[in-house]
Design an enzyme around this catalytic site. Structure first.
Site, mmCIF file in Angstrom:
data_model
loop_
_atom_site.group_PDB
_atom_site.id
_atom_site.type_symbol
_atom_site.label_atom_id
_atom_site.label_comp_id
_atom_site.label_asym_id
_atom_site.label_seq_id
_atom_site.Cartn_x
_atom_site.Cartn_y
_atom_site.Cartn_z
ATOM 1 N N CYS A 69 0.722 -1.215 0.060
ATOM 2 C CA CYS A 69 0.120 0.078 0.046
ATOM 3 C C CYS A 69 0.906 1.263 0.067
ATOM 4 O O CYS A 69 2.167 1.021 -0.277
ATOM 5 C CB CYS A 69 -1.053 0.156 1.026
ATOM 6 S SG CYS A 69 -0.136 -0.071 2.692
ATOM 7 N N ASN A 97 2.362 1.394 4.402
ATOM 8 C CA ASN A 97 2.653 0.142 5.244
ATOM 9 C C ASN A 97 2.469 0.256 6.557
ATOM 10 O O ASN A 97 2.825 -0.498 7.250
ATOM 11 C CB ASN A 97 4.086 -0.268 4.743
ATOM 12 C CG ASN A 97 4.339 -1.734 5.220
ATOM 13 O OD1 ASN A 97 5.505 -2.176 5.627
ATOM 14 N ND2 ASN A 97 3.411 -2.663 5.251
ATOM 15 N N CYS A 134 -1.421 0.899 7.636
ATOM 16 C CA CYS A 134 -2.636 0.703 7.623
ATOM 17 C C CYS A 134 -3.422 -0.536 6.937
ATOM 18 O O CYS A 134 -3.698 -1.744 7.514
ATOM 19 C CB CYS A 134 -3.620 1.881 7.263
ATOM 20 S SG CYS A 134 -3.294 3.440 7.970
ATOM 21 N N ARG A 135 -3.385 -0.511 5.574
ATOM 22 C CA ARG A 135 -4.009 -1.571 4.925
ATOM 23 C C ARG A 135 -2.949 -2.820 4.446
ATOM 24 O O ARG A 135 -3.510 -3.840 4.850
ATOM 25 C CB ARG A 135 -4.405 -1.031 3.811
ATOM 26 C CG ARG A 135 -5.518 -0.023 3.539
ATOM 27 C CD ARG A 135 -5.645 0.720 2.235
ATOM 28 N NE ARG A 135 -4.605 1.600 1.813
ATOM 29 C CZ ARG A 135 -4.427 2.202 0.946
ATOM 30 N NH1 ARG A 135 -5.419 2.173 -0.221
ATOM 31 N NH2 ARG A 135 -3.278 2.991 0.721
ATOM 32 N N SER A 136 -1.805 -2.613 4.064
ATOM 33 C CA SER A 136 -1.054 -3.868 3.829
ATOM 34 C C SER A 136 -0.774 -4.623 5.071
ATOM 35 O O SER A 136 -0.598 -5.899 5.018
ATOM 36 C CB SER A 136 -0.033 -3.452 2.787
ATOM 37 O OG SER A 136 1.065 -2.676 3.368
ATOM 38 N N ASP A 166 -8.248 3.779 1.409
ATOM 39 C CA ASP A 166 -7.167 4.330 2.354
ATOM 40 C C ASP A 166 -7.933 4.702 3.679
ATOM 41 O O ASP A 166 -8.625 5.612 3.485
ATOM 42 C CB ASP A 166 -6.363 5.436 1.962
ATOM 43 C CG ASP A 166 -5.234 5.774 2.761
ATOM 44 O OD1 ASP A 166 -5.158 5.289 3.822
ATOM 45 O OD2 ASP A 166 -4.310 6.470 2.248
HETATM 46 P P1 4NP Z 1 -1.602 2.790 4.161
HETATM 47 O O1 4NP Z 1 -2.494 4.105 4.872
HETATM 48 O O2 4NP Z 1 -1.043 2.942 2.782
HETATM 49 O O3 4NP Z 1 -2.766 1.941 4.160
HETATM 50 O O4 4NP Z 1 -0.696 2.369 5.082
HETATM 51 C C1 4NP Z 1 -1.516 5.316 4.675
HETATM 52 C C2 4NP Z 1 -0.778 5.697 5.701
HETATM 53 C C3 4NP Z 1 0.083 6.994 5.833
HETATM 54 C C4 4NP Z 1 -0.346 8.016 4.914
HETATM 55 C C5 4NP Z 1 -1.265 7.597 3.931
HETATM 56 C C6 4NP Z 1 -1.925 6.209 3.879
HETATM 57 N N1 4NP Z 1 0.402 9.242 4.974
HETATM 58 O O5 4NP Z 1 0.026 9.876 4.244
HETATM 59 O O6 4NP Z 1 1.202 9.331 5.796
#
Ligand code: 4NP
Length: 161
Positions: A14, A17, A19-21, A129
């Site tokens: 994702c 790394n 939240c989702r993955s 997201d």
């Molecule tokens: P992820 O979510 O891609 O599912 O881990 C996010 C985590 C952090 C950010 C964006 C999406 N960020 O902008 O810091």
């Protein structure tokens, strides 16, 4: 007797790394364990902002609700070597997939795909997201990644890869 065959391997990717993955990683790892299927599972982000950090507390809480502790996971950034280390690299959304396609070396070992392409009726859809929303987004993320993991495990069982 040990098998000479390497384990099937899957990397979920994702953006951050955190939240989702990590939830996709946890879902597939635990379903594989329960089913007695050996699979190497990992996750990474296309971005580097959170490298070395643990998962978002809301992801930890959601995993915990399903009896899974992901507190020791650490974020890392996907690298070119991942394209030779893994059989499959699976993007959580289309933007992640486009980024992966851009950095992929020519003729990679890894087959790239979008996670929800593995779920009948969901092809082409993103796992949204949940980072900027509330905890309910993480419930939906878990629902989507665990359903996708179920289908993916079925494919791995069938194809051995
Ligand atoms: P992820 O979510 O891609 O599912 O881990 C996010 C985590 C952090 C950010 C964006 C999406 N960020 O902008 O810091």
């Amino acid at each position: 007797m040990t098998s000479a065959q390497p384990l099937p391997s899957v990397l979920f990717v994702c953006l951050g790394n955190i939240c989702r993955s990590p939830l996709a990683e946890a879902a597939l790892r635990h379903q594989a364990l329960s089913a007695g299927i050996d699979v190497l599972v990992d996750s990474a982000g296309t971005g580097s902002w959170h490298v070395g950090k643990g998962p978002d507390p809301r992801s930890c809480a959601e995993a915990s609700r399903h009896g899974i502790d992901i507190g020791a996971y650490r974020a890392r950034q996907v690298g070119r070597e991942d394209f030779t280390r893994f059989d499959r690299i699976i993007a959580l959304d289309r933007s992640n997939l486009a980024d992966l396609q851009r950095i992929a070396p020519p003729a990679p070992r890894a087959v790239l795909s979008l996670l929800l392409d593995h779920v009948p009726g969901m092809a082409g859809r993103d796992v949204a997201d949940p980072y900027f929303g509330g905890p309910e987004g993480f419930v939906e993320t878990w629902r989507q990644v665990s359903e996708a993991a179920r289908h993916l495990l079925e494919t791995i069982r069938r194809e051995g890869l």
